[in-house]
Design a protein around this motif. Structure first.
Motif, mmCIF file in Angstrom:
data_model
loop_
_atom_site.group_PDB
_atom_site.id
_atom_site.type_symbol
_atom_site.label_atom_id
_atom_site.label_comp_id
_atom_site.label_asym_id
_atom_site.label_seq_id
_atom_site.Cartn_x
_atom_site.Cartn_y
_atom_site.Cartn_z
ATOM 1 N N GLY A 63 0.777 -1.231 0.000
ATOM 2 C CA GLY A 63 0.000 0.000 0.000
ATOM 3 C C GLY A 63 0.810 1.283 0.000
ATOM 4 O O GLY A 63 0.238 2.371 -0.007
ATOM 5 N N THR A 66 -0.196 3.803 -2.756
ATOM 6 C CA THR A 66 -1.613 4.136 -2.908
ATOM 7 C C THR A 66 -1.817 5.583 -3.336
ATOM 8 O O THR A 66 -1.257 6.504 -2.747
ATOM 9 C CB THR A 66 -2.379 3.876 -1.597
ATOM 10 O OG1 THR A 66 -2.189 2.515 -1.208
ATOM 11 C CG2 THR A 66 -3.868 4.146 -1.763
ATOM 12 N N ARG A 73 -9.266 4.621 -4.279
ATOM 13 C CA ARG A 73 -7.882 4.286 -3.927
ATOM 14 C C ARG A 73 -7.410 3.064 -4.695
ATOM 15 O O ARG A 73 -8.160 2.101 -4.883
ATOM 16 C CB ARG A 73 -7.740 4.096 -2.434
ATOM 17 C CG ARG A 73 -8.640 3.059 -1.841
ATOM 18 C CD ARG A 73 -8.639 3.147 -0.337
ATOM 19 N NE ARG A 73 -9.679 2.293 0.204
ATOM 20 C CZ ARG A 73 -9.566 1.612 1.306
ATOM 21 N NH1 ARG A 73 -8.457 1.708 2.019
ATOM 22 N NH2 ARG A 73 -10.537 0.866 1.730
ATOM 23 N N ASN A 75 -3.572 0.753 -5.915
ATOM 24 C CA ASN A 75 -2.129 0.523 -5.810
ATOM 25 C C ASN A 75 -1.523 0.896 -7.154
ATOM 26 O O ASN A 75 -1.708 0.177 -8.139
ATOM 27 C CB ASN A 75 -1.829 -0.935 -5.470
ATOM 28 C CG ASN A 75 -2.262 -1.292 -4.071
ATOM 29 O OD1 ASN A 75 -2.220 -0.473 -3.171
ATOM 30 N ND2 ASN A 75 -2.692 -2.523 -3.888
ATOM 31 N N GLN A 124 -0.781 5.742 3.267
ATOM 32 C CA GLN A 124 -1.764 5.651 4.354
ATOM 33 C C GLN A 124 -2.783 6.780 4.242
ATOM 34 O O GLN A 124 -3.988 6.564 4.387
ATOM 35 C CB GLN A 124 -1.070 5.744 5.729
ATOM 36 C CG GLN A 124 -0.136 4.619 6.044
ATOM 37 C CD GLN A 124 -0.809 3.394 6.617
ATOM 38 O OE1 GLN A 124 -2.022 3.343 6.773
ATOM 39 N NE2 GLN A 124 -0.020 2.383 6.922
ATOM 40 N N SER A 127 -5.029 6.302 1.183
ATOM 41 C CA SER A 127 -5.941 5.204 1.457
ATOM 42 C C SER A 127 -7.045 5.640 2.413
ATOM 43 O O SER A 127 -8.216 5.293 2.232
ATOM 44 C CB SER A 127 -5.178 4.009 2.034
ATOM 45 O OG SER A 127 -6.030 2.897 2.158
ATOM 46 N N LEU A 165 -8.201 0.027 6.327
ATOM 47 C CA LEU A 165 -6.799 0.397 6.075
ATOM 48 C C LEU A 165 -5.853 -0.799 6.163
ATOM 49 O O LEU A 165 -4.635 -0.627 6.120
ATOM 50 C CB LEU A 165 -6.356 1.489 7.054
ATOM 51 C CG LEU A 165 -7.107 2.810 6.948
ATOM 52 C CD1 LEU A 165 -6.521 3.829 7.919
ATOM 53 C CD2 LEU A 165 -7.089 3.354 5.537
ATOM 54 N N ASN A 168 -2.714 -1.377 3.916
ATOM 55 C CA ASN A 168 -1.563 -0.486 3.998
ATOM 56 C C ASN A 168 -0.713 -0.883 5.200
ATOM 57 O O ASN A 168 -1.174 -0.801 6.339
ATOM 58 C CB ASN A 168 -2.013 0.974 4.129
ATOM 59 C CG ASN A 168 -2.620 1.480 2.856
ATOM 60 O OD1 ASN A 168 -3.758 1.163 2.530
ATOM 61 N ND2 ASN A 168 -1.848 2.237 2.110
#
Length: 187
Positions: A63, A66, A73, A75, A124, A127, A165, A168
Motif C-alpha cells: 500500500g 496508494t 484508492r 495501488n 496511508q 488510502s 486500512l 496499507n
C-alpha cells in the motif's frame, strides 16, 4: 565472458508499444507518450517528479504506492499508465489543492504524530481519504454490520477503520495513531 551478454544500452521500445496518454494529475493535465508496460507509480515518480507515492513491494501488497484514481484508492504499482488515459489522479501532493492549507487528514497525521519513518505515510493518507469516501458512499467492509441497509453510509468506528486500512502496511507499527488521526476527521 561471452560478449553477447555484456551490458548494452537499453533500447527504446518500438513506437507501436507506446501511446500518447493524457492524465489529469492533481488537477493539471499531462500528456505523455508512454510505454505500454509502464506502471502509474513509475510515471508519477520518474516522469512527473511526484515522489510522494512510494515503491514498497512492487506487488500491490504493502500500500505504500496508494493514490486515488477518479476518487478511488488504488495501488499505483499495479496499474498500467496507458489504461488510465483521461483519468483524474490524486497523489498525496495534490490532496491540499493549490492552497497552503493541508488536507484535514494530513493535518491529523501531523497532530497525532501518526508516522515514524514516514515511508508509508503518503499511501496511508491517500488510502484513508479513499476509505472515508467509500464508507460515506455506503460500501461495506468485511466487518460492516450486515444489518446496515445497502448503500447507506457506514459509521466508521475503530474496527471499520482498521479493516479498511488493512491493505496499507506500516513497518514501524504506528497503527494506533493512524487510526486516531482518521477518527479525528470523521464527520
Amino acid at each position: 565472458m561471452d560478449s553477447q551478454h555484456d551490458s548494452a544500452p537499453a533500447s527504446r521500445p518500438p513506437e507501436s508499444s507506446r501511446s500518447q496518454t493524457t492524465l489529469r494529475v492533481n488537477g493539471k493535465p499531462h500528456t505523455l507518450t508512454v510505454d505500454h508496460r509502464r506502471v502509474l507509480l513509475d510515471l508519477l515518480r520518474e516522469d512527473l517528479e511526484l515522489a510522494g507515492a512510494k515503491k514498497g513491494c512492487d506487488h500491490g501488497q504493502c500500500g505504500a504506492c496508494t493514490v486515488l484514481v477518479d476518487g478511488r484508492r488504488v495501488n499505483s504499482c499495479l496499474l498500467f499508465a496507458v489504461a488510465l488515459d483521461g483519468c483524474e489522479i490524486t497523489t498525496v501532493e495534490g490532496l491540499a489543492g493549490d492552497g497552503e492549507e493541508l488536507h484535514p487528514l494530513q493535518r491529523a497525521f501531523l497532530d497525532r504524530d501518526a508516522f515514524q519513518c514516514g515511508y508509508c505515510t503518503p499511501g496511508q493518507i491517500c488510502s484513508a481519504v479513499g476509505a472515508l469516501a467509500e464508507a460515506e458512499a455506503g460500501h461495506p467492509s468485511h466487518v460492516t454490520d450486515p444489518a446496515i441497509p445497502s448503500g447507506e453510509p457506514v459509521a466508521l468506528g475503530r474496527d471499520e477503520i482498521r479493516e479498511r486500512l488493512s491493505g496499507n502496511l506500516c513497518r514501524c507499527g504506528a497503527y494506533p495513531r493512524i487510526a486516531d488521526a482518521v477518527e479525528d476527521v470523521i464527520p
